[in-house]
Design a protein around this motif. Structure first.
Motif, mmCIF file in Angstrom:
data_model
loop_
_atom_site.group_PDB
_atom_site.id
_atom_site.type_symbol
_atom_site.label_atom_id
_atom_site.label_comp_id
_atom_site.label_asym_id
_atom_site.label_seq_id
_atom_site.Cartn_x
_atom_site.Cartn_y
_atom_site.Cartn_z
ATOM 1 N N PRO A 1 0.955 -1.298 0.010
ATOM 2 C CA PRO A 1 0.015 -0.075 -0.138
ATOM 3 C C PRO A 1 0.936 1.222 0.055
ATOM 4 N N ALA A 2 2.013 1.146 0.438
ATOM 5 C CA ALA A 2 3.049 2.451 0.494
ATOM 6 C C ALA A 2 3.350 2.664 -0.883
ATOM 7 N N VAL A 3 3.486 1.718 -1.720
ATOM 8 C CA VAL A 3 4.120 2.019 -3.092
ATOM 9 C C VAL A 3 2.996 2.768 -3.758
ATOM 10 N N ALA A 4 1.780 2.242 -3.678
ATOM 11 C CA ALA A 4 0.465 2.366 -4.254
ATOM 12 C C ALA A 4 0.242 3.836 -3.940
ATOM 13 N N SER A 5 0.563 4.365 -2.631
ATOM 14 C CA SER A 5 0.219 5.802 -2.006
ATOM 15 C C SER A 5 1.406 6.536 -2.648
ATOM 16 N N ARG A 6 2.433 6.228 -2.878
ATOM 17 C CA ARG A 6 3.479 6.873 -3.286
ATOM 18 C C ARG A 6 3.345 7.346 -4.715
ATOM 19 N N VAL A 7 2.822 6.391 -5.538
ATOM 20 C CA VAL A 7 2.658 6.584 -6.881
ATOM 21 C C VAL A 7 1.432 7.551 -7.039
ATOM 22 N N ASP A 8 0.257 7.273 -6.186
ATOM 23 C CA ASP A 8 -0.833 8.053 -6.339
ATOM 24 C C ASP A 8 -0.623 9.764 -5.982
ATOM 25 N N ALA A 9 0.358 9.842 -4.878
ATOM 26 C CA ALA A 9 0.770 11.229 -4.564
ATOM 27 C C ALA A 9 1.573 11.928 -5.556
ATOM 28 N N HIS A 10 2.411 11.380 -6.151
ATOM 29 C CA HIS A 10 3.166 11.842 -7.342
ATOM 30 C C HIS A 10 1.952 12.229 -8.375
ATOM 31 N N LEU A 11 1.494 11.313 -8.779
ATOM 32 C CA LEU A 11 0.269 11.636 -9.832
ATOM 33 C C LEU A 11 -0.360 12.905 -9.608
ATOM 34 N N ARG A 12 -0.895 12.949 -8.261
ATOM 35 C CA ARG A 12 -1.947 14.093 -7.854
ATOM 36 C C ARG A 12 -0.890 15.100 -7.996
ATOM 37 N N ASP A 13 0.155 15.042 -7.258
ATOM 38 C CA ASP A 13 1.125 16.388 -7.252
ATOM 39 C C ASP A 13 1.681 16.997 -8.522
ATOM 40 N N THR A 14 1.396 16.241 -9.569
ATOM 41 C CA THR A 14 1.845 16.702 -10.863
ATOM 42 C C THR A 14 0.459 16.895 -11.609
ATOM 43 N N GLY A 15 -0.827 17.001 -11.097
ATOM 44 C CA GLY A 15 -1.866 17.342 -11.745
ATOM 45 C C GLY A 15 -2.725 16.394 -12.370
ATOM 46 N N PHE A 16 -2.578 15.004 -11.891
ATOM 47 C CA PHE A 16 -3.408 13.997 -12.468
ATOM 48 C C PHE A 16 -4.584 13.822 -11.591
ATOM 49 N N GLU A 17 -5.736 13.397 -12.143
ATOM 50 C CA GLU A 17 -6.993 13.077 -11.405
ATOM 51 C C GLU A 17 -6.770 11.546 -11.380
ATOM 52 N N THR A 18 -6.712 10.987 -10.116
ATOM 53 C CA THR A 18 -6.734 9.505 -9.979
ATOM 54 C C THR A 18 -7.845 8.966 -9.288
ATOM 55 N N ASP A 19 -8.873 9.648 -9.189
ATOM 56 C CA ASP A 19 -10.457 9.515 -8.516
ATOM 57 C C ASP A 19 -11.198 9.399 -9.753
ATOM 58 N N LEU A 20 -11.715 8.393 -10.151
ATOM 59 C CA LEU A 20 -12.774 8.408 -11.150
ATOM 60 C C LEU A 20 -14.032 9.102 -10.964
#
Length: 192
Positions: free
Chosen positions: A170-189
């Motif tokens: 879960p830590a890896v998934a959270s890290r990826v999600d955080a980077h995507l959100r920090d760079t402006g991607f929407e990760t919530d459908l």
């Protein structure tokens, strides 16, 4: 028929210009009509990227960060530091963009050379794309959601799903999600 690719977007420079897919979309899905045919040459001029709006740069960045996630952990670390500069563009992002293009194209070319027609290792390049293609199809493939935006969301969803299945922490998934959100991607459908 010999042809030369001259990609004019960041996404095309790091993704579609390399790999030999010459397919088009059909009502049943993406890239279903076509073949594999390698270009004679790819001319990726970074200067043409200066005309792109930030949204288009971000869309291309999704395919760059994907390479770090499938192929090179140290490159993903670098993306976490330099991703915002690539997306912002301009003079301050030029070196980072050039480096990212070089790494992403080299990595993709090596994978394609090992598996031109998607019979094995090339499947790695589809990370996030199962979700992305579903997102694009749901949007009617009308361009309201750019391919790279869908891939960015798909990467987050793929890592969240992998964590749920116990395939990554879960830590890896959270890290990826955080980077995507920090760079402006929407990760919530629910927010697309």
């Amino acid at each position: 028929l010999d042809f030369v690719q001259i990609p004019t977007t960041l996404l095309a420079q790091v993704d579609s210009s390399v790999g030999g897919k010459t397919a088009i979309n059909a009502a049943a899905g993406k890239n279903l009509v076509g073949l594999f045919h390698q270009p004679r040459l790819v001319l990726a001029d970074q200067d043409v990227l200066a005309t792109l709006p930030e949204r288009e740069r971000r869309a291309g960045y999704a395919e760059i960060v994907k390479i770090g996630l499938i192929n090179d952990a140290s490159f993903f670390d670098w993306c976490e530091r330099e991703g915002p500069r690539i997306i912002a563009g301009g003079a301050s992002g030029a070196f980072a963009t050039a480096h990212a293009i070089e790494i992403a194209v080299d990595a993709k070319a090596k994978i394609v050379a090992a598996d031109e027609r998607e019979g094995g290792v090339r499947a790695l390049l589809n990370l996030g794309h199962t979700f992305a293609h579903a997102i694009e199809a749901e949007a009617g493939m009308d361009g309201s959601i750019l391919h790279g935006e869908a891939v960015g969301c798909g990467l987050g969803l793929a890592f969240a799903f992998s964590a749920k299945l116990g395939l990554c922490s879960p830590a890896v998934a959270s890290r990826v999600d955080a980077h995507l959100r920090d760079t402006g991607f929407e990760t919530d459908l629910t927010r697309l």
